[in-house]
Design a protein around this motif. Structure first.
Motif, PDB file in Angstrom:
ATOM      1  N   LEU A   2      12.445  14.651 -52.871  1.00  9.28           N
ATOM      2  CA  LEU A   2      13.478  14.097 -53.590  1.00  9.28           C
ATOM      3  C   LEU A   2      14.541  13.606 -52.554  1.00  9.28           C
ATOM      4  CD1 LEU A   2      14.040  13.076 -56.321  1.00  9.28           C
ATOM      5  CD2 LEU A   2      15.111  15.392 -56.786  1.00  9.28           C
ATOM      6  N   THR A   3      14.618  12.448 -52.340  1.00  6.82           N
ATOM      7  CA  THR A   3      15.279  11.942 -51.246  1.00  6.82           C
ATOM      8  C   THR A   3      16.065  10.705 -51.287  1.00  6.82           C
ATOM      9  OG1 THR A   3      15.444  11.821 -48.890  1.00  6.82           O
ATOM     10  CG2 THR A   3      13.567  10.763 -49.964  1.00  6.82           C
ATOM     11  N   ARG A   4      17.365  10.370 -50.820  1.00  8.15           N
ATOM     12  CA  ARG A   4      18.072   9.053 -50.796  1.00  8.15           C
ATOM     13  C   ARG A   4      17.567   8.514 -49.308  1.00  8.15           C
ATOM     14  NH1 ARG A   4      22.992   9.428 -50.208  1.00  8.15           N
ATOM     15  NH2 ARG A   4      23.514   7.330 -50.921  1.00  8.15           N
ATOM     16  N   ALA A   5      17.046   8.878 -48.509  1.00  5.95           N
ATOM     17  CA  ALA A   5      16.867   8.406 -47.211  1.00  5.95           C
ATOM     18  C   ALA A   5      16.223   7.118 -47.051  1.00  5.95           C
ATOM     19  CB  ALA A   5      16.251   9.134 -46.292  1.00  5.95           C
ATOM     20  N   PHE A   6      15.471   6.692 -47.868  1.00  4.70           N
ATOM     21  CA  PHE A   6      14.786   5.430 -48.101  1.00  4.70           C
ATOM     22  C   PHE A   6      15.922   4.239 -48.557  1.00  4.70           C
ATOM     23  CE2 PHE A   6      11.105   8.191 -48.054  1.00  4.70           C
ATOM     24  CZ  PHE A   6      10.266   7.549 -47.005  1.00  4.70           C
ATOM     25  N   ASP A   7      16.617   4.846 -49.644  1.00  7.69           N
ATOM     26  CA  ASP A   7      17.632   3.880 -50.214  1.00  7.69           C
ATOM     27  C   ASP A   7      18.655   3.522 -49.150  1.00  7.69           C
ATOM     28  OD1 ASP A   7      16.175   3.852 -52.760  1.00  7.69           O
ATOM     29  OD2 ASP A   7      17.423   5.408 -53.534  1.00  7.69           O
ATOM     30  N   VAL A   8      19.164   4.510 -48.535  1.00  5.02           N
ATOM     31  CA  VAL A   8      20.192   4.415 -47.497  1.00  5.02           C
ATOM     32  C   VAL A   8      19.708   3.452 -46.426  1.00  5.02           C
ATOM     33  CG1 VAL A   8      21.365   5.555 -45.687  1.00  5.02           C
ATOM     34  CG2 VAL A   8      21.283   6.481 -48.009  1.00  5.02           C
ATOM     35  N   ALA A  22       9.604  10.646 -53.231  1.00  6.99           N
ATOM     36  CA  ALA A  22       8.407   9.771 -52.388  1.00  6.99           C
ATOM     37  C   ALA A  22       7.624  10.806 -51.648  1.00  6.99           C
ATOM     38  CB  ALA A  22       9.428   8.852 -51.707  1.00  6.99           C
ATOM     39  N   LEU A  23       6.530  10.293 -51.441  1.00  5.91           N
ATOM     40  CA  LEU A  23       5.660  11.169 -50.580  1.00  5.91           C
ATOM     41  C   LEU A  23       6.278  11.538 -49.385  1.00  5.91           C
ATOM     42  CD1 LEU A  23       2.147   9.740 -51.297  1.00  5.91           C
ATOM     43  CD2 LEU A  23       3.275  11.728 -52.503  1.00  5.91           C
ATOM     44  N   VAL A  24       6.150  12.437 -48.689  1.00  6.94           N
ATOM     45  CA  VAL A  24       6.585  13.010 -47.412  1.00  6.94           C
ATOM     46  C   VAL A  24       6.043  12.298 -46.273  1.00  6.94           C
ATOM     47  CG1 VAL A  24       7.132  14.855 -45.672  1.00  6.94           C
ATOM     48  CG2 VAL A  24       7.223  15.218 -48.119  1.00  6.94           C
ATOM     49  N   ASN A  25       6.877  11.697 -45.411  1.00  3.73           N
ATOM     50  CA  ASN A  25       6.152  10.887 -44.185  1.00  3.73           C
ATOM     51  C   ASN A  25       7.117  11.127 -42.945  1.00  3.73           C
ATOM     52  OD1 ASN A  25       8.491   9.184 -44.361  1.00  3.73           O
ATOM     53  ND2 ASN A  25       7.097   7.341 -45.147  1.00  3.73           N
ATOM     54  N   ASP A  26       6.862  10.576 -41.955  1.00  2.00           N
ATOM     55  CA  ASP A  26       7.637  10.658 -40.762  1.00  2.00           C
ATOM     56  C   ASP A  26       8.972  10.291 -40.850  1.00  2.00           C
ATOM     57  OD1 ASP A  26       5.189  11.638 -39.495  1.00  2.00           O
ATOM     58  OD2 ASP A  26       5.008   9.634 -38.357  1.00  2.00           O
ATOM     59  N   PHE A  27       9.291   9.212 -41.574  1.00  2.00           N
ATOM     60  CA  PHE A  27      10.563   8.832 -41.730  1.00  2.00           C
ATOM     61  C   PHE A  27      11.485   9.994 -42.489  1.00  2.00           C
ATOM     62  CE2 PHE A  27      14.246   6.748 -43.646  1.00  2.00           C
ATOM     63  CZ  PHE A  27      14.892   6.197 -42.653  1.00  2.00           C
ATOM     64  N   ASP A  56       3.236   0.099 -43.048  1.00  2.00           N
ATOM     65  CA  ASP A  56       3.222   1.419 -42.405  1.00  2.00           C
ATOM     66  C   ASP A  56       3.615   2.607 -43.184  1.00  2.00           C
ATOM     67  OD1 ASP A  56       3.205   3.394 -40.470  1.00  2.00           O
ATOM     68  OD2 ASP A  56       4.912   2.605 -39.217  1.00  2.00           O
ATOM     69  N   PRO A  57       2.566   3.693 -43.551  1.00  2.00           N
ATOM     70  CA  PRO A  57       2.721   4.797 -44.218  1.00  2.00           C
ATOM     71  C   PRO A  57       3.667   5.766 -43.652  1.00  2.00           C
ATOM     72  CG  PRO A  57       0.614   4.880 -43.498  1.00  2.00           C
ATOM     73  CD  PRO A  57       1.064   3.381 -43.111  1.00  2.00           C
ATOM     74  N   ALA A  58       4.017   5.789 -42.117  1.00  2.00           N
ATOM     75  CA  ALA A  58       4.840   6.920 -41.514  1.00  2.00           C
ATOM     76  C   ALA A  58       6.183   6.183 -41.816  1.00  2.00           C
ATOM     77  CB  ALA A  58       4.549   6.718 -39.908  1.00  2.00           C
ATOM     78  N   HIS A  59       6.607   5.066 -42.126  1.00  2.00           N
ATOM     79  CA  HIS A  59       7.943   4.966 -42.444  1.00  2.00           C
ATOM     80  C   HIS A  59       8.244   4.087 -43.594  1.00  2.00           C
ATOM     81  CE1 HIS A  59       7.296   4.964 -37.752  1.00  2.00           C
ATOM     82  NE2 HIS A  59       8.540   5.618 -37.935  1.00  2.00           N
ATOM     83  N   ALA A  60       7.442   3.576 -44.389  1.00  2.00           N
ATOM     84  CA  ALA A  60       7.419   2.728 -45.699  1.00  2.00           C
ATOM     85  C   ALA A  60       7.792   4.020 -46.428  1.00  2.00           C
ATOM     86  CB  ALA A  60       6.551   1.922 -45.836  1.00  2.00           C
ATOM     87  N   PRO A  61       8.467   3.854 -47.674  1.00  2.00           N
ATOM     88  CA  PRO A  61       8.503   4.930 -48.847  1.00  2.00           C
ATOM     89  C   PRO A  61       7.128   4.569 -49.619  1.00  2.00           C
ATOM     90  CG  PRO A  61      10.141   3.024 -49.359  1.00  2.00           C
ATOM     91  CD  PRO A  61       9.474   2.644 -47.827  1.00  2.00           C
ATOM     92  N   LEU A  62       6.737   5.596 -50.084  1.00  3.23           N
ATOM     93  CA  LEU A  62       5.514   5.420 -51.112  1.00  3.23           C
ATOM     94  C   LEU A  62       6.105   6.480 -52.373  1.00  3.23           C
ATOM     95  CD1 LEU A  62       2.958   4.680 -52.071  1.00  3.23           C
ATOM     96  CD2 LEU A  62       1.955   6.534 -50.898  1.00  3.23           C
ATOM     97  N   TYR A  63       6.705   5.864 -53.405  1.00  3.81           N
ATOM     98  CA  TYR A  63       7.224   6.696 -54.501  1.00  3.81           C
ATOM     99  C   TYR A  63       6.262   7.039 -55.313  1.00  3.81           C
ATOM    100  CZ  TYR A  63      11.920   4.911 -52.929  1.00  3.81           C
ATOM    101  OH  TYR A  63      12.959   4.484 -51.912  1.00  3.81           O
TER     102      TYR A  63
END
Length: 100
Positions: A2-8, A22-27, A56-63
């Motif tokens: 549960l994060t706001r990082a992608f929105d920010v 979102a699923l946990v990834n590198d970002f 890119d699944p390492a950086h794109a959000p996958l909600y």
């Protein structure tokens, strides 16, 4: 997570009280909890924009959706369908005259 990082990162003006799951990834590993710092890191923010564009699944959000937070146990699809069927039958039988 549960994060706001992608929105920010994407500059989305979404209310802070409603983060995304979102699923946990590198970002998210690198930036979850550091959103205030992320606001001014253009290179990091660009990773998400580019990740969405390229898939890119390492950086794109996958909600994953909010309901995933309610999962408490692993069960087979067969067991889930059996339980849903039994619950539906019970509910339908509770309606007089519906199932005869």
């Amino acid at each position: 997570m549960l994060t706001r990082a992608f929105d920010v990162a994407e500059g989305i003006a979404w209310p802070e009280r409603w983060p995304g799951r979102a699923l946990v990834n590198d970002f998210s590993r690198a930036w979850h909890g550091r959103e205030a710092e992320l606001v001014s890191d253009d290179a990091a923010r660009q990773l998400v924009v580019d990740g969405r564009r390229t898939g890119d699944p390492a950086h794109a959000p996958l909600y994953a959706g909010e309901a995933v937070g309610m999962v408490r146990a692993e069960r087979s699809a067969t067991d889930v369908v059996r339980e849903l069927t039994a619950d539906a039958e019970t509910a339908l039988r509770a309606v007089p005259g519906l199932l005869g």
